[in-house]
Design a protein around this motif. Structure first.
Motif, PDB file in Angstrom:
ATOM      1  N   LEU A   5       0.806  -1.217   0.000  1.00 13.24           N
ATOM      2  CA  LEU A   5       0.000   0.000   0.000  1.00 13.24           C
ATOM      3  C   LEU A   5       0.839   1.267   0.000  1.00 13.24           C
ATOM      4  CD1 LEU A   5      -2.761  -0.949   2.588  1.00 13.24           C
ATOM      5  CD2 LEU A   5      -2.942  -0.966   0.101  1.00 13.24           C
ATOM      6  N   LYS A   6       2.151   1.149   0.351  1.00 10.00           N
ATOM      7  CA  LYS A   6       2.989   2.334   0.510  1.00 10.00           C
ATOM      8  C   LYS A   6       3.042   3.214  -0.732  1.00 10.00           C
ATOM      9  CE  LYS A   6       7.579   3.715   2.149  1.00 10.00           C
ATOM     10  NZ  LYS A   6       8.879   3.232   2.633  1.00 10.00           N
ATOM     11  N   PRO A   7       3.179   2.669  -1.984  1.00  7.49           N
ATOM     12  CA  PRO A   7       3.235   3.549  -3.152  1.00  7.49           C
ATOM     13  C   PRO A   7       1.980   4.381  -3.354  1.00  7.49           C
ATOM     14  CG  PRO A   7       4.001   1.334  -3.681  1.00  7.49           C
ATOM     15  CD  PRO A   7       3.378   1.259  -2.320  1.00  7.49           C
ATOM     16  N   TYR A   8       0.843   3.914  -2.765  1.00  8.36           N
ATOM     17  CA  TYR A   8      -0.414   4.613  -2.988  1.00  8.36           C
ATOM     18  C   TYR A   8      -0.661   5.716  -1.962  1.00  8.36           C
ATOM     19  CZ  TYR A   8      -1.345   0.532  -5.919  1.00  8.36           C
ATOM     20  OH  TYR A   8      -1.278  -0.436  -6.871  1.00  8.36           O
ATOM     21  N   LEU A   9       0.125   5.744  -0.871  1.00  7.89           N
ATOM     22  CA  LEU A   9      -0.156   6.674   0.209  1.00  7.89           C
ATOM     23  C   LEU A   9       0.036   8.122  -0.231  1.00  7.89           C
ATOM     24  CD1 LEU A   9       1.410   4.794   3.254  1.00  7.89           C
ATOM     25  CD2 LEU A   9      -0.975   4.881   2.531  1.00  7.89           C
ATOM     26  N   GLY A  10       1.151   8.410  -0.964  1.00  6.33           N
ATOM     27  CA  GLY A  10       1.408   9.782  -1.404  1.00  6.33           C
ATOM     28  C   GLY A  10       0.311  10.317  -2.313  1.00  6.33           C
ATOM     29  N   PRO A  11       0.004   9.607  -3.434  1.00  2.43           N
ATOM     30  CA  PRO A  11      -1.082  10.085  -4.295  1.00  2.43           C
ATOM     31  C   PRO A  11      -2.421  10.176  -3.569  1.00  2.43           C
ATOM     32  CG  PRO A  11       0.246   8.458  -5.448  1.00  2.43           C
ATOM     33  CD  PRO A  11       0.706   8.468  -4.016  1.00  2.43           C
ATOM     34  N   THR A  12      -2.710   9.229  -2.670  1.00  2.00           N
ATOM     35  CA  THR A  12      -3.974   9.258  -1.946  1.00  2.00           C
ATOM     36  C   THR A  12      -4.059  10.490  -1.049  1.00  2.00           C
ATOM     37  OG1 THR A  12      -4.055   6.845  -1.971  1.00  2.00           O
ATOM     38  CG2 THR A  12      -5.468   7.973  -0.391  1.00  2.00           C
ATOM     39  N   LEU A  13      -2.937  10.808  -0.372  1.00  2.00           N
ATOM     40  CA  LEU A  13      -2.912  11.995   0.481  1.00  2.00           C
ATOM     41  C   LEU A  13      -3.110  13.264  -0.337  1.00  2.00           C
ATOM     42  CD1 LEU A  13      -2.478  13.319   3.220  1.00  2.00           C
ATOM     43  CD2 LEU A  13      -0.006  13.248   2.801  1.00  2.00           C
ATOM     44  N   ALA A  14      -2.430  13.343  -1.490  1.00  2.00           N
ATOM     45  CA  ALA A  14      -2.600  14.516  -2.357  1.00  2.00           C
ATOM     46  C   ALA A  14      -4.049  14.636  -2.814  1.00  2.00           C
ATOM     47  CB  ALA A  14      -1.663  14.417  -3.569  1.00  2.00           C
ATOM     48  N   ILE A 452      -3.907   5.460 -11.294  1.00  2.00           N
ATOM     49  CA  ILE A 452      -5.094   5.245 -10.452  1.00  2.00           C
ATOM     50  C   ILE A 452      -5.663   6.580  -9.989  1.00  2.00           C
ATOM     51  CG2 ILE A 452      -5.882   4.272  -8.265  1.00  2.00           C
ATOM     52  CD1 ILE A 452      -3.887   2.004  -8.660  1.00  2.00           C
ATOM     53  N   VAL A 453      -4.802   7.487  -9.550  1.00  3.39           N
ATOM     54  CA  VAL A 453      -5.276   8.798  -9.112  1.00  3.39           C
ATOM     55  C   VAL A 453      -5.935   9.545 -10.266  1.00  3.39           C
ATOM     56  CG1 VAL A 453      -4.519  11.067  -8.311  1.00  3.39           C
ATOM     57  CG2 VAL A 453      -3.639   9.003  -7.227  1.00  3.39           C
ATOM     58  N   ALA A 454      -5.351   9.474 -11.471  1.00  2.24           N
ATOM     59  CA  ALA A 454      -5.930  10.166 -12.625  1.00  2.24           C
ATOM     60  C   ALA A 454      -7.321   9.624 -12.946  1.00  2.24           C
ATOM     61  CB  ALA A 454      -5.000  10.021 -13.830  1.00  2.24           C
ATOM     62  N   ILE A 455      -7.490   8.303 -12.920  1.00  3.43           N
ATOM     63  CA  ILE A 455      -8.791   7.709 -13.204  1.00  3.43           C
ATOM     64  C   ILE A 455      -9.797   8.092 -12.133  1.00  3.43           C
ATOM     65  CG2 ILE A 455     -10.023   5.510 -13.391  1.00  3.43           C
ATOM     66  CD1 ILE A 455      -7.523   4.341 -14.693  1.00  3.43           C
ATOM     67  N   VAL A 456      -9.382   8.031 -10.860  1.00  4.62           N
ATOM     68  CA  VAL A 456     -10.299   8.392  -9.770  1.00  4.62           C
ATOM     69  C   VAL A 456     -10.711   9.859  -9.868  1.00  4.62           C
ATOM     70  CG1 VAL A 456     -10.450   8.674  -7.271  1.00  4.62           C
ATOM     71  CG2 VAL A 456      -9.454   6.600  -8.213  1.00  4.62           C
ATOM     72  N   VAL A 457      -9.770  10.734 -10.191  1.00  2.00           N
ATOM     73  CA  VAL A 457     -10.091  12.157 -10.330  1.00  2.00           C
ATOM     74  C   VAL A 457     -11.081  12.365 -11.463  1.00  2.00           C
ATOM     75  CG1 VAL A 457      -9.143  14.397 -10.989  1.00  2.00           C
ATOM     76  CG2 VAL A 457      -7.970  13.011  -9.284  1.00  2.00           C
ATOM     77  N   ALA A 458     -10.886  11.674 -12.602  1.00  2.00           N
ATOM     78  CA  ALA A 458     -11.804  11.823 -13.734  1.00  2.00           C
ATOM     79  C   ALA A 458     -13.213  11.360 -13.366  1.00  2.00           C
ATOM     80  CB  ALA A 458     -11.274  11.026 -14.926  1.00  2.00           C
ATOM     81  N   LEU A 459     -13.301  10.215 -12.691  1.00  2.00           N
ATOM     82  CA  LEU A 459     -14.618   9.712 -12.288  1.00  2.00           C
ATOM     83  C   LEU A 459     -15.263  10.647 -11.261  1.00  2.00           C
ATOM     84  CD1 LEU A 459     -13.840   5.884 -11.947  1.00  2.00           C
ATOM     85  CD2 LEU A 459     -15.072   7.037 -13.787  1.00  2.00           C
ATOM     86  N   ALA A 460     -14.489  11.096 -10.283  1.00  2.00           N
ATOM     87  CA  ALA A 460     -15.037  11.988  -9.261  1.00  2.00           C
ATOM     88  C   ALA A 460     -15.489  13.311  -9.875  1.00  2.00           C
ATOM     89  CB  ALA A 460     -13.993  12.236  -8.173  1.00  2.00           C
ATOM     90  N   ALA A 461     -14.715  13.817 -10.843  1.00  2.42           N
ATOM     91  CA  ALA A 461     -15.093  15.080 -11.495  1.00  2.42           C
ATOM     92  C   ALA A 461     -16.404  14.936 -12.249  1.00  2.42           C
ATOM     93  CB  ALA A 461     -13.977  15.530 -12.437  1.00  2.42           C
ATOM     94  N   ALA A 507     -11.843  -4.063 -10.146  1.00  3.62           N
ATOM     95  CA  ALA A 507     -10.974  -4.071  -8.965  1.00  3.62           C
ATOM     96  C   ALA A 507     -10.915  -5.463  -8.349  1.00  3.62           C
ATOM     97  CB  ALA A 507     -11.487  -3.059  -7.939  1.00  3.62           C
ATOM     98  N   ALA A 508     -12.060  -6.161  -8.319  1.00  2.65           N
ATOM     99  CA  ALA A 508     -12.064  -7.523  -7.776  1.00  2.65           C
ATOM    100  C   ALA A 508     -11.218  -8.459  -8.614  1.00  2.65           C
ATOM    101  CB  ALA A 508     -13.502  -8.032  -7.680  1.00  2.65           C
ATOM    102  N   LEU A 509     -11.318  -8.334  -9.931  1.00  4.75           N
ATOM    103  CA  LEU A 509     -10.499  -9.180 -10.805  1.00  4.75           C
ATOM    104  C   LEU A 509      -9.017  -8.902 -10.607  1.00  4.75           C
ATOM    105  CD1 LEU A 509     -12.598  -9.039 -14.098  1.00  4.75           C
ATOM    106  CD2 LEU A 509     -12.369 -10.974 -12.533  1.00  4.75           C
ATOM    107  N   ARG A 510      -8.678  -7.637 -10.394  1.00  3.36           N
ATOM    108  CA  ARG A 510      -7.272  -7.296 -10.167  1.00  3.36           C
ATOM    109  C   ARG A 510      -6.763  -7.880  -8.853  1.00  3.36           C
ATOM    110  NH1 ARG A 510      -3.373  -5.810 -13.017  1.00  3.36           N
ATOM    111  NH2 ARG A 510      -2.588  -4.458 -11.386  1.00  3.36           N
ATOM    112  N   LEU A 511      -7.617  -7.841  -7.816  1.00  3.30           N
ATOM    113  CA  LEU A 511      -7.200  -8.365  -6.517  1.00  3.30           C
ATOM    114  C   LEU A 511      -7.031  -9.876  -6.540  1.00  3.30           C
ATOM    115  CD1 LEU A 511      -9.384  -6.204  -4.100  1.00  3.30           C
ATOM    116  CD2 LEU A 511      -6.909  -6.081  -4.418  1.00  3.30           C
TER     117      LEU A 511
END
Length: 855
Positions: A5-14, A452-461, A507-511
């Motif tokens: 999870l560590k690589p995702y913490l920085g983008p998630t915080l931003a 992942i952050v770019a996709i989440v931002v696009a969906l949230a927008a 996401a389930a398929l990826r996990l």
């Protein structure tokens, strides 16, 4: 679990900070309408606008001082206009795009490398300018927060009510820095890191220039405030600096949202929110967007002017780049097309077009088209990653989704603008199939945190835009079952739910997919096999494996190996694979496959010409990086007029009372303490640190595995070199070389040359055929006008780079022994990758980025 999870913490915080800032802005601006804010922006006086632009120009002139001071620090002066251009372009990009380490540093690297600076020097400039930026922020921020403290909001629940304690804390950093620069002239040693601080005068200029920079940046905003604003410049400066600190910490591009939220909270009682927000919007345009546009134009003009003189080379260069750039550009455009489809599905259609469609189009077709269009937008966001990875499956699926999006855009609301955009993209994608050649599953390719952050931002927008367009009606559960031409809210709700369901399924398929194999370091059995292969190898560079600072890949039959290191995306094989021709081919392909599994760059550093066809088969590009000198020992002697200088060196050293001897393996452990003393003294005299990877370093275990050549004076060791003894070919010893060469301050002059002479004579007596003197970097590169750009740049460095490294002196020294020169190459992916690969190799050789920056 935490490691994954560590690589995702920085983008998630931003992302969280950006969302918090958006909420804060919404809460502060919710009671005002857009017309009031726009009206306030348009009411800005021309005088204020011109003053703001003038202060911005003055600010960027001051910013040029960052790079001028950095160039003086590395003792590599350039023309002031070049430093100003690099500073202006780098700061314009980093201010607006954010991620200054990536954006501004990339621009600086492009410009400074074209002016002859090495990657190590550019890295020092980047670190120096970054440090200057923070020194200025801490200095002026500390003074402002201490002398003119700002009250802090009660909801922050801090142990202090104003910024005065924060100001005192911030002042500690520049004060300690100036004190250290004034009192410490020799390099600082912190563990294994060596840092050379600038002189006190330069350090003082750093603080002064950077403080003035921040003050001017705040003055631009102050000029854009309405004349009746009830706020003084010191108070605005304090709020401005606090907002900038929050924006820099958030890592949100340009501090967007975070900076504005801070200033609104701190200045809201004194300036009405619409007026302050209007000034902030104008500030973004004046200080960020306009300089960015000018910097882009300046860089484009510079590249165009350079292209006029080398049209043919540029065309060839662009043809080489097109296969590299095209997939990335198409991936970016595909992502943008997905965003367009999502935003279109979240906003109302043009009413007149819906009425026209209602006359002949069944309602079911409209509903399905709207739903498919939104899902196509989501699909394009995900497929863009596959196109970026050049997947064959992503190419075909993207073509199908684009076609479906075109039809859906026309049927859901006659959105011919979107359909035209998607059609152009589809026509651009169709002829580019050859660039998407990788046979891999779409679900097997990982998504980086940035994607992942770019996709989440696009969906949230898109969801936020839909909520803003339709209001609280989107939360009504009954809308799910309403189907009419006029009720676009229900279509938006159904499409949003469908998108979320698809995202959850993916996401389930990826996990549930199997994890990628992890590389395991070689066991002791592998190292013993490597030691045996090193002893049998005719080529002496194989001895670098004994340093054990590299990883190994051993062939299936254990008749060959290669050694490599990883830095960034570069997986660098040191030299060629060692072993039989079949083992070398097997190892090269296995290495290529392993690197591709981790989406890295396959690199072979200091490759010989005999293996170049193999690297071309791997799909790598080749550039010449220098020449290696090898002396034929059967014909080597000190007789004749040509060897007069070598005879003089030997006689002079021996007349001084020095003697040469060879310490066999069994005698080396006893002399290691004395050898370490010589080595430490040599390093201290050179103000240097140990290198790695392609060069040996002092290590007891390493030196115990080779005999050592010694020069003694009055019984004491004054110089030494460990000996690499290559294996035999047809029973005849093939090659001899040395690695670690050190000498004491009291050693006679030319003691290194004396060591080479005596080792060559000793090697001839032992029956060796060659003595390897090592590589001369950038030697033998072509300067012809039609030669590749890298060759011409390397040739210029060789001819005029004496201040960086004595390239010509090294070549002249080795030419004393009348060697045979053989070309050495770098095999790596093409395009812009070699420059980054060389920077990564510099990191490996220096033992990390700190070693590149510090001597």
């Amino acid at each position: 679990m935490f490691g994954r999870l560590k690589p995702y913490l920085g983008p998630t915080l931003a992302l969280a900070l950006l969302g918090t800032a958006a909420w804060a802005l919404k809460s502060q601006l919710g009671e005002y309408n857009l017309e009031d804010i726009v009206g306030t922006i348009l009411s800005e006086k021309d005088r204020d606008i011109f003053l703001a632009f003038g202060l911005t120009a003055a600010n960027f002139i001051v910013l040029a001082g960052y790079d001028i001071l950095a160039l003086a620090y590395i003792k590599r002066p350039l023309a002031p206009y070049r430093a100003a251009l690099a500073s202006f372009a780098g700061n314009a990009f980093s201010n607006t795009i954010g991620l200054s380490t990536l954006a501004g540093s990339s621009v600086r690297f492009r410009l400074y490398s074209s002016w002859g600076l090495t990657p190590a020097q550019i890295a020092k400039i980047i670190v120096f300018t970054t440090l200057t930026l923070w020194l200025g922020l801490f200095s002026i921020g500390g003074i402002t927060f201490t002398l003119k403290p700002l009250p802090l909001p009660d909801w922050m629940h801090l142990p202090f009510a104003t910024t005065r304690p924060l100001g005192l804390i911030l002042l500690c950093a520049p004060v300690l820095y100036l004190y250290a620069a004034a009192r410490k002239e020799t390099p600082w040693r912190i563990g294994k890191v060596t840092l050379l601080l600038p002189p006190f005068r330069s350090a003082l200029l750093q603080v002064g220039v950077a403080s003035l920079d921040w003050a001017l940046a705040a003055a631009v905003l102050y000029a854009l405030l309405p004349p009746w604003a009830n706020v003084s410049f010191p108070r605005l400066l304090g709020a401005f600096l606090l907002g900038q600190i929050a924006g820099l910490i958030s890592q949100v591009p340009g501090g967007l949202g975070v900076f504005e939220s801070c200033l609104i909270y701190l200045l809201m009682p004194r300036i009405p929110t619409p007026a302050l927000f209007a000034a902030l919007v104008a500030y973004r345009v004046v200080y960020y967007l306009v300089p960015l546009a000018l910097a882009a134009v300046a860089l484009a003009a510079r590249e165009a002017m350079a292209a006029r003189e080398h049209t043919r080379n540029v065309i060839v260069f662009l043809m080489q780049w097109f296969p590299v750039v095209a997939p990335r550009v198409l991936a970016a455009l595909t992502f943008a097309a997905g965003v367009v489809l999502l935003l279109s599905g979240a906003t109302p259609a043009v009413h007149s077009r819906l009425q026209w469609l209602e006359d002949f189009l069944p309602l079911g077709v409209l509903e399905v088209s709207h739903f498919i269009g939104s899902l196509a937008g989501l699909g394009l966001l995900i497929l863009a990653r596959g196109l970026h990875k050049r997947l064959d499956a992503a190419y075909f699926v993207t073509c199908c989704v684009l076609f479906a999006g075109i039809i859906a855009s026309l049927l859901k609301g006659l959105d011919y603008e979107e359909a035209l955009l998607l059609t152009v993209l589809l026509l651009a994608l169709l002829p580019c199939h050859k660039f998407f050649y990788r046979k891999a599953s779409l679900l097997s390719e990982g998504f980086t945190p940035g994607w992942i952050v770019a996709i989440v931002v696009a969906l949230a927008a898109s969801m936020l835009l839909g909520y803003m367009a339709y209001g609280d009606a989107t939360l009504d559960g009954e809308l799910w079952w309403i189907f009419t031409f006029e009720d676009e809210t229900s279509r938006f709700v159904r499409a949003t739910v469908g998108i979320l369901v698809v995202v959850l399924i993916l996401a389930a398929l990826r996990l549930m997919r199997s994890a990628r194999p992890r590389y395991a370091p070689p066991c002791e059995g592998d190292f013993q096999a490597v030691r045996t292969l090193v002893a049998a190898s005719p080529e002496t560079p194989a001895y670098l494996a004994l340093l054990r600072d590299k990883s190994f890949l051993v062939s299936e039959k254990r008749d060959g190996f290669l050694m490599y290191g990883v830095s960034g995306r570069s997986w660098v094989c040191m030299g060629d694979p060692v072993g039989t021709p079949a083992a070398r081919a097997e190892l090269a392909w296995r290495f290529r496959e392993m690197v591709d599994l981790y989406a890295g760059w396959t690199v072979f550093y200091q490759a010989c010409k005999q293996n170049l066809p193999l690297y071309l088969d791997l799909g790598l590009s080749l550039i010449k990086i220098g020449e290696e000198a090898r002396v034929s020992l059967p014909g080597f002697s000190l007789a004749g007029q040509a060897r007069k200088g070598l005879r003089y060196t030997r006689n002079m050293v021996e007349k001084d009372g020095s003697v040469f001897e060879i310490a066999p393996l069994e005698a080396v452990p006893d002399i290691l303490p004395e050898l370490r003393g010589v080595s430490d003294t040599w390093l201290a005299a050179k103000h240097a640190r140990e290198k790695k990877f392609s060069l040996g370093f002092f290590n007891d275990d390493y030196l115990r595995q080779t005999p050592v050549a010694l020069v003694r004076k009055q019984g004491h060791i004054v110089a030494f070199a460990n000996i690499w003894k290559g294996g035999a070919i047809d029973g005849v010893p093939h090659e001899l070389s040395v690695d670690l060469m050190r000498y004491a301050p009291d050693a006679p002059p030319s003691v290194m040359e004396y060591l080479y002479i005596m080792l060559m004579l000793w090697g001839r007596e032992q029956g060796y055929q060659w003595f390897n003197l090592g590589m001369a970097p950038f030697s033998g590169l072509e300067r012809h006008a039609l030669a590749p750009a890298w060759a011409r740049l390397g040739s210029l460095l060789y001819s005029y780079g004496g201040q960086l490294y004595n390239f010509q002196g090294l070549r002249r020294f080795k030419d004393k022994f009348n060697p045979v020169w053989e070309s050495k190459y770098l095999a790596s992916p093409g395009g812009t990758v070699p420059a980054r690969v060389l920077a990564n190799i510099a990191t490996l050789v220096s033992g990390g980025m700190r070693g590149v920056i510090a001597k």
